[in-house]
Design a protein around this motif. Structure first.
Motif, PDB file in Angstrom:
ATOM      1  N   GLU A  52       0.839  -1.210   0.000  1.00  0.00           N
ATOM      2  CA  GLU A  52       0.000   0.000   0.000  1.00  0.00           C
ATOM      3  C   GLU A  52       0.870   1.255   0.000  1.00  0.00           C
ATOM      4  O   GLU A  52       0.596   2.209  -0.735  1.00  0.00           O
ATOM      5  N   SER A  53       1.931   1.250   0.792  1.00  0.00           N
ATOM      6  CA  SER A  53       2.849   2.396   0.826  1.00  0.00           C
ATOM      7  C   SER A  53       3.512   2.603  -0.534  1.00  0.00           C
ATOM      8  O   SER A  53       3.668   3.733  -0.997  1.00  0.00           O
ATOM      9  N   ASN A  54       3.878   1.501  -1.195  1.00  0.00           N
ATOM     10  CA  ASN A  54       4.489   1.605  -2.526  1.00  0.00           C
ATOM     11  C   ASN A  54       3.516   2.173  -3.539  1.00  0.00           C
ATOM     12  O   ASN A  54       3.887   2.996  -4.383  1.00  0.00           O
ATOM     13  N   THR A  59       1.724   6.784  -6.844  1.00  0.00           N
ATOM     14  CA  THR A  59       0.695   7.771  -7.167  1.00  0.00           C
ATOM     15  C   THR A  59       1.224   9.189  -6.954  1.00  0.00           C
ATOM     16  O   THR A  59       1.036  10.069  -7.797  1.00  0.00           O
ATOM     17  N   GLU A  60       1.903   9.398  -5.847  1.00  0.00           N
ATOM     18  CA  GLU A  60       2.481  10.714  -5.553  1.00  0.00           C
ATOM     19  C   GLU A  60       3.531  11.096  -6.591  1.00  0.00           C
ATOM     20  O   GLU A  60       3.597  12.245  -7.031  1.00  0.00           O
ATOM     21  N   GLN A  61       4.350  10.135  -7.005  1.00  0.00           N
ATOM     22  CA  GLN A  61       5.371  10.414  -8.008  1.00  0.00           C
ATOM     23  C   GLN A  61       4.727  10.777  -9.345  1.00  0.00           C
ATOM     24  O   GLN A  61       5.202  11.680 -10.046  1.00  0.00           O
ATOM     25  N   GLN A  63       1.729  12.115  -9.765  1.00  0.00           N
ATOM     26  CA  GLN A  63       1.140  13.452  -9.614  1.00  0.00           C
ATOM     27  C   GLN A  63       2.224  14.523  -9.670  1.00  0.00           C
ATOM     28  O   GLN A  63       2.029  15.579 -10.282  1.00  0.00           O
ATOM     29  N   THR A  64       3.354  14.273  -9.048  1.00  0.00           N
ATOM     30  CA  THR A  64       4.465  15.230  -9.068  1.00  0.00           C
ATOM     31  C   THR A  64       4.957  15.438 -10.500  1.00  0.00           C
ATOM     32  O   THR A  64       5.185  16.572 -10.930  1.00  0.00           O
ATOM     33  N   ALA A  65       5.090  14.350 -11.243  1.00  0.00           N
ATOM     34  CA  ALA A  65       5.547  14.458 -12.637  1.00  0.00           C
ATOM     35  C   ALA A  65       4.546  15.244 -13.476  1.00  0.00           C
ATOM     36  O   ALA A  65       4.933  16.091 -14.292  1.00  0.00           O
ATOM     37  N   ALA A  66       3.251  14.998 -13.270  1.00  0.00           N
ATOM     38  CA  ALA A  66       2.226  15.726 -14.018  1.00  0.00           C
ATOM     39  C   ALA A  66       2.261  17.214 -13.675  1.00  0.00           C
ATOM     40  O   ALA A  66       2.145  18.072 -14.560  1.00  0.00           O
ATOM     41  N   MET A  67       2.422  17.532 -12.406  1.00  0.00           N
ATOM     42  CA  MET A  67       2.478  18.938 -11.995  1.00  0.00           C
ATOM     43  C   MET A  67       3.729  19.628 -12.532  1.00  0.00           C
ATOM     44  O   MET A  67       3.683  20.794 -12.917  1.00  0.00           O
ATOM     45  N   GLN A  68       4.835  18.900 -12.568  1.00  0.00           N
ATOM     46  CA  GLN A  68       6.063  19.485 -13.118  1.00  0.00           C
ATOM     47  C   GLN A  68       5.902  19.761 -14.611  1.00  0.00           C
ATOM     48  O   GLN A  68       6.362  20.788 -15.108  1.00  0.00           O
ATOM     49  N   ALA A  69       5.235  18.855 -15.326  1.00  0.00           N
ATOM     50  CA  ALA A  69       4.990  19.076 -16.759  1.00  0.00           C
ATOM     51  C   ALA A  69       4.081  20.282 -16.955  1.00  0.00           C
ATOM     52  O   ALA A  69       4.309  21.111 -17.842  1.00  0.00           O
ATOM     53  N   GLN A  70       3.057  20.397 -16.118  1.00  0.00           N
ATOM     54  CA  GLN A  70       2.155  21.549 -16.203  1.00  0.00           C
ATOM     55  C   GLN A  70       2.916  22.842 -15.903  1.00  0.00           C
ATOM     56  O   GLN A  70       2.718  23.860 -16.577  1.00  0.00           O
TER      57      GLN A  70
END
Length: 165
Positions: A52-54, A59-61, A63-70
């Motif tokens: 579950e932690s993985n 998921t967080e990684q 989201q971070t990649a999507a936000m960095q692209a944005q």
């Protein structure tokens, strides 16, 4: 009496052993409290927690990649808008110099001079606003660079009209 003490000791030991809770945690329970099934259940639970932690980490990684692209896209857009604004400001300075030269060469009539000076003052205020505008701001319901371009076009038309006189 020694038989009685021996019997009491055996009964006490037996009751202590039966009263011990079995556990799957090797840190608790000691030699007689160990349970293989509880240990297996504990390991399965720990594996589920790790999985579950993985998943949460992935998921967080993502989201971070999507936000960095944005963010990169928005920074590119800000750069484009800044370039447009800089071009409009350069045009504004060129028009101001042309107007000063025109006024000096033609000795414009007072009414024409006042009207052009008013246009120039409005254009200068708009330029100052556009330079100070935060990203995403709007001036006269337009992007700052578009508002400056519009004002420059209006001032340029006025200058051309005066040159035709």
């Amino acid at each position: 009496m020694p038989k009685f003490q021996f019997l009491t000791a055996i009964v006490s030991l037996a009751s202590l052993l039966t009263a011990c809770e079995t556990t799957g945690d090797p840190r608790a329970g000691g030699l007689f409290g160990w349970s293989q099934s509880k240990a297996q259940a504990r390991q399965d639970d720990l594996r589920r927690q790790i999985d579950e932690s993985n998943r949460e980490s992935q998921t967080e990684q993502q989201q971070t990649a999507a936000m960095q692209a944005q963010q990169r896209g928005l920074q590119s857009e800000v750069g484009d808008l800044q370039a447009q604004l800089n071009a409009s400001l350069a045009e504004n300075h060129r028009l101001e110099a042309q107007l000063r030269d025109l006024a000096r060469r033609k000795k414009l009539a007072d009414s024409d001079l006042k009207r052009v000076q008013s246009e120039l003052a409005a254009n200068t205020r708009l330029t100052t606003l556009a330079q100070a505008a935060p990203p995403g701001a709007r001036i006269d319901d337009r992007e700052p660079s578009t508002a400056v371009q519009y004002a420059n076009q209006r001032l340029n038309r006025e200058i051309l009209r005066l040159l035709d006189k």
